[in-house]
Design a protein around this motif. Structure first.
Motif, PDB file in Angstrom:
ATOM      1  N   MET A 199       0.762  -1.260   0.006  1.00  0.00           N
ATOM      2  CA  MET A 199      -0.091  -0.095  -0.065  1.00  0.00           C
ATOM      3  C   MET A 199       0.851   1.206  -0.003  1.00  0.00           C
ATOM      4  O   MET A 199       1.405   1.476   1.056  1.00  0.00           O
ATOM      5  CB  MET A 199      -0.785  -0.098   1.161  1.00  0.00           C
ATOM      6  CG  MET A 199      -1.841  -1.393   1.137  1.00  0.00           C
ATOM      7  SD  MET A 199      -3.061  -1.268   2.345  1.00  0.00           S
ATOM      8  CE  MET A 199      -3.604  -2.906   2.187  1.00  0.00           C
ATOM      9  N   ILE A 202       0.559   4.789   2.639  1.00  0.00           N
ATOM     10  CA  ILE A 202      -0.811   4.608   3.174  1.00  0.00           C
ATOM     11  C   ILE A 202      -0.956   5.237   4.516  1.00  0.00           C
ATOM     12  O   ILE A 202      -1.897   5.558   4.947  1.00  0.00           O
ATOM     13  CB  ILE A 202      -1.024   3.148   3.557  1.00  0.00           C
ATOM     14  CG1 ILE A 202      -2.666   2.892   3.391  1.00  0.00           C
ATOM     15  CG2 ILE A 202      -0.222   2.651   4.578  1.00  0.00           C
ATOM     16  CD1 ILE A 202      -3.272   2.758   2.451  1.00  0.00           C
ATOM     17  N   LEU A 237      -8.071   1.912   8.088  1.00  0.00           N
ATOM     18  CA  LEU A 237      -7.331   0.573   7.901  1.00  0.00           C
ATOM     19  C   LEU A 237      -8.101  -0.550   8.499  1.00  0.00           C
ATOM     20  O   LEU A 237      -8.307  -1.671   8.066  1.00  0.00           O
ATOM     21  CB  LEU A 237      -5.906   0.722   8.486  1.00  0.00           C
ATOM     22  CG  LEU A 237      -5.040   1.596   7.252  1.00  0.00           C
ATOM     23  CD1 LEU A 237      -3.422   1.691   7.790  1.00  0.00           C
ATOM     24  CD2 LEU A 237      -5.029   0.976   5.946  1.00  0.00           C
ATOM     25  N   GLY A 254       2.394  -1.957   4.277  1.00  0.00           N
ATOM     26  CA  GLY A 254       2.065  -0.706   3.945  1.00  0.00           C
ATOM     27  C   GLY A 254       3.299  -0.042   4.078  1.00  0.00           C
ATOM     28  O   GLY A 254       4.425  -0.043   4.840  1.00  0.00           O
ATOM     29  N   THR A 256       4.840   3.197   4.979  1.00  0.00           N
ATOM     30  CA  THR A 256       4.449   4.047   5.777  1.00  0.00           C
ATOM     31  C   THR A 256       5.487   5.173   6.357  1.00  0.00           C
ATOM     32  O   THR A 256       5.974   4.873   7.226  1.00  0.00           O
ATOM     33  CB  THR A 256       3.902   3.238   7.138  1.00  0.00           C
ATOM     34  OG1 THR A 256       4.887   2.447   7.707  1.00  0.00           O
ATOM     35  CG2 THR A 256       2.666   2.613   6.942  1.00  0.00           C
ATOM     36  N   TYR A 267       0.136  -0.376  13.244  1.00  0.00           N
ATOM     37  CA  TYR A 267      -0.285  -0.652  11.842  1.00  0.00           C
ATOM     38  C   TYR A 267      -0.268  -2.010  11.615  1.00  0.00           C
ATOM     39  O   TYR A 267      -0.852  -2.547  10.709  1.00  0.00           O
ATOM     40  CB  TYR A 267       0.608   0.065  11.071  1.00  0.00           C
ATOM     41  CG  TYR A 267       0.559   1.728  10.531  1.00  0.00           C
ATOM     42  CD1 TYR A 267      -0.749   1.957  10.041  1.00  0.00           C
ATOM     43  CD2 TYR A 267       1.273   2.395  11.127  1.00  0.00           C
ATOM     44  CE1 TYR A 267      -0.923   3.328   9.851  1.00  0.00           C
ATOM     45  CE2 TYR A 267       1.397   4.068  10.857  1.00  0.00           C
ATOM     46  CZ  TYR A 267      -0.008   4.306  10.119  1.00  0.00           C
ATOM     47  OH  TYR A 267       0.042   5.569   9.745  1.00  0.00           O
ATOM     48  N   LEU A 275      -2.635  -4.198   9.028  1.00  0.00           N
ATOM     49  CA  LEU A 275      -2.117  -4.545   7.973  1.00  0.00           C
ATOM     50  C   LEU A 275      -1.016  -5.658   8.745  1.00  0.00           C
ATOM     51  O   LEU A 275      -0.897  -5.793   9.833  1.00  0.00           O
ATOM     52  CB  LEU A 275      -1.010  -3.456   7.511  1.00  0.00           C
ATOM     53  CG  LEU A 275      -1.659  -2.019   7.218  1.00  0.00           C
ATOM     54  CD1 LEU A 275      -0.621  -1.249   6.328  1.00  0.00           C
ATOM     55  CD2 LEU A 275      -2.544  -2.698   5.774  1.00  0.00           C
ATOM     56  N   VAL A 278       4.898  -3.463   7.673  1.00  0.00           N
ATOM     57  CA  VAL A 278       5.138  -2.004   7.077  1.00  0.00           C
ATOM     58  C   VAL A 278       6.657  -1.855   6.849  1.00  0.00           C
ATOM     59  O   VAL A 278       7.587  -2.525   7.275  1.00  0.00           O
ATOM     60  CB  VAL A 278       4.913  -0.835   8.179  1.00  0.00           C
ATOM     61  CG1 VAL A 278       3.187  -0.807   8.410  1.00  0.00           C
ATOM     62  CG2 VAL A 278       5.753  -0.780   9.303  1.00  0.00           C
TER      63      VAL A 278
END
Ligand code: GLC
Ligand code: CA
Length: 555
Positions: A199, A202, A237, A254, A256, A267, A275, A278
């Motif tokens: 992502m 994100i 999310l 992600g 991030t 996250y 998720l 990350v």
């Protein structure tokens, strides 16, 4: 700690434009990828992260999407995509799609509608504001790609927000209709059988309502306190997880920007339902002389401190992703290793050892497994990347920094270093295309290429292949606990991994000097799992050659 396939996987990133061209137009494409799946299978990777292949006017090479459910014409057709997916699955390789939903292209139909009038049904899909006055944007924020983050639009005499290029307007995630559209689109891809999402930026999808001026750094203000980890990012999310992700056996990672260990635990926590992992940036974000642009190398003690903090603090709480480079970073061996001919091979293997023995899911960026290097840029017209082109303009052509001063800084960090074509063999254009490539091939392709390296069992390629095999055979590499030794050493990166009664010792010389090392007692009679030089490790006092690396295993 839960065991899952994505914790045990090794991921390979493909930047399709530069991977393999099948039809001679100089642009990599989906059929090109399909034709090289056997190569990836041979390397041993489990998952491909595919940078964007959706319809796009290519202002930012596909990170500006005009239709999420169509394939970019230059890359092929939806049939080509389906074939690639099926062929990958046949080989046991999963495909993770890039999901770019912080923004769309300004040529997306939502935006073309949105800009028409204030009462258009799509108006609130994007972030529109009145200027402070006719000439002044709503606030001072600067775009990541230079200039203001606001673009004035004559149609309605208002400004729209674009944290990246002005052809990448930010979506308004506070609008439930936007979230629904995104989730429906994701569901459509999942139903097609893809295996996950990476992502894009994100951490930026939720903006604060007030949008105050940011602190100045250069000519524009910093938006990050108001757009990164914004007020509703976790809520959105979790909603995405509930409505889409939790329904499929897929993985998510992600991107991030600005993430700290604490944020990452939210996250990508084991139980936070957002998720799976990350990308953090602390080890690649060292401030350069001019913003991100600079030639400095992160001192080893600092690099170790950063990576070790992530290893230790996420242990059992969240999952790490491991990488040295990607399509936004210079080449790993040029940045963290040493790309001089006498050290390139060794230091590429040393970096691979250091990363692949850590806890987390390793990512290999295309060409990294060959030890591909930065490109010897000669002048600004060599750049294809919007970030490099705009930065050169802002700092040099319009700014006050001299070319002589800025040039070494920009060529050390330019994203185009990673975007030159994959070097397949020593024929014209490195076997990437029969035509003229969209960006120049690195002139060192005669020495550095896949054909030569797959044929040579002592190559960087075969070293990566071995590291991947070791990860499959030794759960301690995936699940073991990490401990850093010698934190202050300026030459050596040394750590252990422990799982029940199994223990590994990883020793990497990051310097071009011979370096003495005292082996911990318990490893003196351990066996060597892998090393990038032939050496004997069965004694206490050893001297490591420049960039030497080895892993010992005690059972
Ligand atoms: C991410 C991508 C980068 C892109 C930007 C805007 O950072 O990795 O390539 O330019 O987002 O989408
Ligand atoms: Ca092509």
């Amino acid at each position: 700690m839960n065991k899952t396939w994505w914790k045990e996987a090794v991921i390979y990133q493909i930047y399709p434009r530069s991977f393999m061209d099948s039809n001679g137009d100089g642009i990599g494409d989906l059929k090109g990828i399909t034709s090289r799946l056997d190569y990836l299978k041979y390397l041993g990777i489990d998952v491909i992260w595919l940078s964007p292949v959706y319809q796009s006017p290519n202002d930012d090479n596909g990170y500006d999407i005009s239709d999420y459910q169509a394939i970019m014409e230059e890359f092929g057709s939806m049939e080509d995509f389906d074939e690639m997916l099926a062929e990958a699955h046949k080989r046991g390789i999963r495909i993770v799609m890039d999901l770019v939903v912080n923004h769309t292209s300004d040529e997306h139909k939502w935006f073309m509608e949105s800009r028409k009038s204030e009462d258009n049904a799509y108006r609130d899909y994007y972030i529109w504001r009145e200027g402070k006055d006719a000439q002044t944007p709503p606030n001072n924020w600067g775009s990541c790609f230079s200039g203001s983050a606001w673009q004035y639009d004559e149609e309605t005499s208002m400004y729209y927000l674009h944290l990246f290029s002005k052809k990448q307007p930010d979506l308004n995630w506070d609008n439930p209709q936007v979230r629904k559209e995104v989730f429906d689109m994701m569901t459509w891809w999942c139903d097609k059988g893809i295996d996950g999402f990476r992502m894009d930026v994100i951490s930026m999808i939720s903006k604060t309502e007030e949008m105050p001026d940011g602190a100045m750094r250069g000519p524009y203000g910093d938006f990050s306190p108001y757009c990164i980890h914004g007020p509703n990012v976790h809520k959105y999310l979790q909603e995405m997880n509930e409505k889409v992700l939790s329904k499929y056996d897929i993985m998510t990672v992600g991107e991030t920007a600005g993430v700290t260990v604490e944020h990452a635990k939210q996250y990508a926590g084991e139980n936070t339902h957002e998720l799976n992992m990350v990308f953090q940036f602390e080890h690649v974000e060292g401030e350069g002389k001019y913003g991100k642009w600079g030639t400095e190398k992160t001192p080893l003690p600092k690099l170790k401190k950063i990576l070790s903090r992530w290893q230790t603090e996420l242990y059992g709480a969240a999952w790490n992703s491991l990488y040295w480079d990607n399509h936004d970073q210079p080449r790993a061996v040029s940045r963290f290793g040493d790309d001089r001919p006498e050290y390139r091979d060794l230091s590429a293997k040393m970096l691979a050892t250091c990363l692949h023995m850590m806890q987390g899911t390793p990512y290999i960026y295309q060409g990294e497994e060959l030890g591909m290097t930065n490109y010897p840029f000669q002048n600004p017209s060599d750049f294809r990347d919007i970030e490099s082109i705009n930065a050169y303009k802002e700092w040099c052509a319009e700014g006050s920094v001299s070319h002589e001063d800025f040039w070494p800084c920009i060529i050390a960090r330019s994203r185009d270093n990673a975007r030159t074509p994959v070097q397949w063999d020593d024929s014209a254009q490195a076997g990437f295309t029969t035509g003229t490539p969209w960006i120049a091939v690195n002139p060192n392709y005669k020495e550095i290429n896949a054909k030569a390296e797959t044929a040579d069992t002592a190559s960087v390629f075969h070293y990566y292949k071995k590291l991947i095999t070791l990860r499959k055979e030794n759960p301690v590499i995936v699940y073991g606990k990490y401990e850093l030794l010698l934190p202050d050493s300026e030459e050596l990166f040394v750590y252990t991994r422990t799982l029940e009664n199994e223990k590994l010792l990883v020793v990497c010389n990051f310097s071009d000097k011979e370096t003495a090392f005292t082996m911990p007692e318990e490893f003196v009679s351990a066996s060597c799992l892998i090393s990038n030089l032939p050496n004997a490790y069965d004694k206490q006092e050893i001297t490591l050659k420049p960039y030497e690396a080895f892993v010992l295993q005690k059972k």
